[in-house]
Design a protein around this motif. Structure first.
Motif, PDB file in Angstrom:
ATOM      1  N   ILE A 176       0.970  -0.952   0.008  1.00  0.00           N
ATOM      2  CA  ILE A 176      -0.058   0.690  -0.064  1.00  0.00           C
ATOM      3  C   ILE A 176       0.865   1.536   0.049  1.00  0.00           C
ATOM      4  O   ILE A 176       0.554   2.199  -0.567  1.00  0.00           O
ATOM      5  CB  ILE A 176      -0.744   0.027   1.615  1.00  0.00           C
ATOM      6  CG1 ILE A 176      -1.938   1.604   0.700  1.00  0.00           C
ATOM      7  CG2 ILE A 176      -0.281   0.232   2.316  1.00  0.00           C
ATOM      8  CD1 ILE A 176      -3.264   1.302   1.831  1.00  0.00           C
ATOM      9  N   ASN A 209       1.830   1.702  -3.259  1.00  0.00           N
ATOM     10  CA  ASN A 209       0.967   2.175  -4.258  1.00  0.00           C
ATOM     11  C   ASN A 209       0.268   3.703  -3.828  1.00  0.00           C
ATOM     12  O   ASN A 209       0.196   4.269  -5.283  1.00  0.00           O
ATOM     13  CB  ASN A 209      -0.745   1.622  -4.260  1.00  0.00           C
ATOM     14  CG  ASN A 209      -0.455   0.179  -4.502  1.00  0.00           C
ATOM     15  OD1 ASN A 209       0.540   0.018  -5.665  1.00  0.00           O
ATOM     16  ND2 ASN A 209      -1.358  -0.323  -4.372  1.00  0.00           N
ATOM     17  N   THR A 261      -6.554  -1.321  -2.495  1.00  0.00           N
ATOM     18  CA  THR A 261      -5.909  -0.585  -2.501  1.00  0.00           C
ATOM     19  C   THR A 261      -5.833  -0.236  -3.998  1.00  0.00           C
ATOM     20  O   THR A 261      -5.202   1.308  -4.372  1.00  0.00           O
ATOM     21  CB  THR A 261      -4.302  -0.887  -2.148  1.00  0.00           C
ATOM     22  OG1 THR A 261      -3.327  -1.902  -3.039  1.00  0.00           O
ATOM     23  CG2 THR A 261      -4.387  -1.381  -0.813  1.00  0.00           C
ATOM     24  N   ASN A 320     -10.838   1.913   1.816  1.00  0.00           N
ATOM     25  CA  ASN A 320      -8.735   2.233   1.843  1.00  0.00           C
ATOM     26  C   ASN A 320      -8.933   3.772   1.008  1.00  0.00           C
ATOM     27  O   ASN A 320      -9.952   5.027   0.731  1.00  0.00           O
ATOM     28  CB  ASN A 320      -8.280   1.952   0.717  1.00  0.00           C
ATOM     29  CG  ASN A 320      -6.692   1.241   0.712  1.00  0.00           C
ATOM     30  OD1 ASN A 320      -6.422   2.313  -0.388  1.00  0.00           O
ATOM     31  ND2 ASN A 320      -6.391   0.659   1.469  1.00  0.00           N
ATOM     32  N   SER A 369      -7.522   4.687  -0.895  1.00  0.00           N
ATOM     33  CA  SER A 369      -6.935   5.243  -2.516  1.00  0.00           C
ATOM     34  C   SER A 369      -8.038   5.416  -2.547  1.00  0.00           C
ATOM     35  O   SER A 369      -8.584   6.656  -3.517  1.00  0.00           O
ATOM     36  CB  SER A 369      -6.461   4.176  -3.073  1.00  0.00           C
ATOM     37  OG  SER A 369      -7.137   2.660  -3.228  1.00  0.00           O
ATOM     38  N   ASP A 376       0.101  -2.631 -10.266  1.00  0.00           N
ATOM     39  CA  ASP A 376       0.031  -3.200  -8.901  1.00  0.00           C
ATOM     40  C   ASP A 376       0.475  -4.696  -9.818  1.00  0.00           C
ATOM     41  O   ASP A 376      -0.211  -5.539  -9.837  1.00  0.00           O
ATOM     42  CB  ASP A 376      -0.782  -3.108  -8.602  1.00  0.00           C
ATOM     43  CG  ASP A 376      -0.120  -3.605  -6.948  1.00  0.00           C
ATOM     44  OD1 ASP A 376       0.261  -4.561  -6.686  1.00  0.00           O
ATOM     45  OD2 ASP A 376      -0.955  -3.031  -6.134  1.00  0.00           O
TER      46      ASP A 376
END
Length: 488
Positions: free
Chosen positions: A119, A122, A179, A185, A187, A252
């Motif tokens: 995370i 990201n 994420t 989350n 994000s 990702d």
């Protein structure tokens, strides 16, 4: 004449590791014996269970030992040669080596080894993309020199200009990850998010449908990658979609990084040549320590380098050192053999399920994981996960496309092959694993509620099944010991 340095035998390495761990645990016991006991118990538990969690693996003793050292004591905010603390020359060496191995292993233009987790990687990527998009039109418009100087009002203006910072990623039930812009989350707080799913019939990615949604939604960031999609992705096609709508392509690859490193995924299936930014964890299929990496095109390097202080604090220097060791291991020829075995074993596991009448999401796999739909056994994913754990098989429940049971109880179980492949399991072993799993599921019955309806959490297993499965699992595990020769 050059001297030849002899390589230690596996037996010698195991003896050295045993000595190191015994010494370390004896020191820990003088302060808190319960922690030393938990460490010993964890090794015993991992040795005695069929670990099929797709996001877990076994790091080498060299990687694990690298984390327990004096690098843990050093603060090192900033970047190589540009730290906010004095005395970081050794950390500079560690970070330089880790980034060098990452660039060479993945063929990346730039690598950033500081993220503590997936995370974090990201978040660094998201903010780097925003910073890059802001600075391209020139910050002078707002009367500032760098992105950190923008006021909240400036950010509000930019959000509107960027279409409320839109992100488009794979839906959770299709195999995406929290994420990637989902509301619970962080994000999901940064971006206005939409999802693309899979074809209702085949459960495979439909690139034409992804393109249609992208044209309609016009995302700032197109996110590719997954945590529970059992197929490969054509990143060249994803790049074409991103280019068409003016989006930045972020991939990702946390789950399948080992397959990229091991050259199982090449060409259009290798995200690094096609994406602007690629993030990954360093554990999972890479067999490294728990941590993250960011790989990027060179034009994003300056933005990614602002990961600290924009998102991160002090890097975990001891973990960066372990990343460097794991990445060095992944550059050896034997890692390619391992990665191919991971994929071959996943295929064997899938075939083992299919030959016994099981239903798999997408009908199979061509990566490292299998998603088993357990609804046909009258079970929820939670019941199946628990019954298998009772039987010595460690998995995790997972949603399937359009899952009627939602994300908590689910209708699926996710299984991965990286960990047991590290122990030396082969296709025949994984066929036997499939047989054991089906044997447990067919003998597990939901416990009814007070109204007489099937429950979603409780269950019963037929007498003797869990014990017999445990014994069969022990036989398999005995043929492939974990950390052979390591004696605590």
């Amino acid at each position: 004449m050059e001297s030849v340095v002899s390589q230690p035998t596996p037996e010698t390495l195991a003896a050295k590791a045993s000595e190191s761990y015994r010494a370390a645990l004896s020191v820990i016991e003088t302060v808190e014996p319960r922690i030393a006991g938990a460490i010993r118990s964890e090794l015993a538990d991992q040795r005695d269970s069929l670990k099929l969690i797709a996001s877990e693996n076994y790091a080498s003793p060299a990687v694990l030992l690298t984390m327990g050292n004096w690098l843990s004591d050093k603060y090192a905010e900033g970047t190589v040669g540009h730290r906010f603390y004095a005395g970081c020359q050794n950390v500079d060496t560690v970070e330089t080596v880790a980034a060098e191995h990452a660039r060479e292993l993945f063929g990346a233009e730039y690598a950033y080894a500081q993220p503590h987790s997936g995370i974090d990687a990201n978040l660094v990527a998201f903010w780097s993309i925003l910073a890059h998009r802001v600075e391209t039109p020139a910050l002078e418009e707002f009367g500032v020199r760098q992105i950190n100087d923008l006021s909240e009002a400036d950010w509000e203006t930019l959000r509107k200009r960027f279409g409320e910072q839109r992100a488009l990623g794979m839906s959770l039930d299709a195999g995406g990850h929290l994420t990637h812009g989902f509301r619970p989350n962080i994000s999901g707080k940064m971006f206005h998010q939409r999802s693309y799913g899979t074809d209702p019939e085949t459960q495979l990615l439909d690139y034409d449908e992804v393109a249609r949604i992208a044209r309609e939604f016009k995302p700032l960031v197109l996110i590719a990658g997954y945590s529970a999609y059992p197929r490969r992705i054509n990143f060249a096609k994803m790049a074409e979609i991103a280019d068409e709508v003016g989006a930045t392509l972020m991939v990702d690859m946390a789950h399948f990084a080992g397959l990229v490193a091991g050259k199982v995924f090449t060409g259009d299936e290798d995200p690094v040549p096609h994406a602007d930014i690629v993030t990954t964890t360093t554990h999972k299929s890479l067999r490294g320590p728990r941590g993250g990496l960011v790989l990027a095109k060179q034009e994003y390097a300056a933005d990614v380098d602002r990961g600290c202080p924009m998102v991160l604090g002090g890097p975990l220097s001891h973990v960066m050192a372990a990343k460097a060791v794991a990445l060095a291991e992944a550059r050896r020829p034997e890692f390619r053999t391992y990665a191919q075995n991971v994929a071959d074993n996943a295929k064997a596991l899938a075939d083992g399920f299919l030959s016994r009448g099981a239903k798999l999401v997408t009908g199979g796999t061509d990566n490292h994981l299998v998603l088993l739909d357990v609804a046909g056994y009258g079970l929820t994913g939670r019941q199946a996960e628990s019954a298998l754990l009772d039987s010595g098989i460690v998995t995790n429940r997972n949603a399937v496309p359009n899952d009627p049971n939602g994300a908590w109880y689910t209708s699926g179980v996710r299984l991965g092959t990286p960990a047991l492949t590290s122990r030396g399991f082969g296709p025949d072993d994984f066929d036997r694993v499939a047989e054991l799993i089906i044997g447990v599921l067919t003998k597990t019955t939901p416990t009814t509620t007070k109204s007489g309806a099937p429950g979603k959490a409780k269950y019963t297993i037929s007498d003797g099944i869990a014990e017999a499965t445990h014994q069969a699992a022990e036989e398999l595990l005995g043929n492939h010991p974990l950390y052979p020769g390591l004696d605590l």
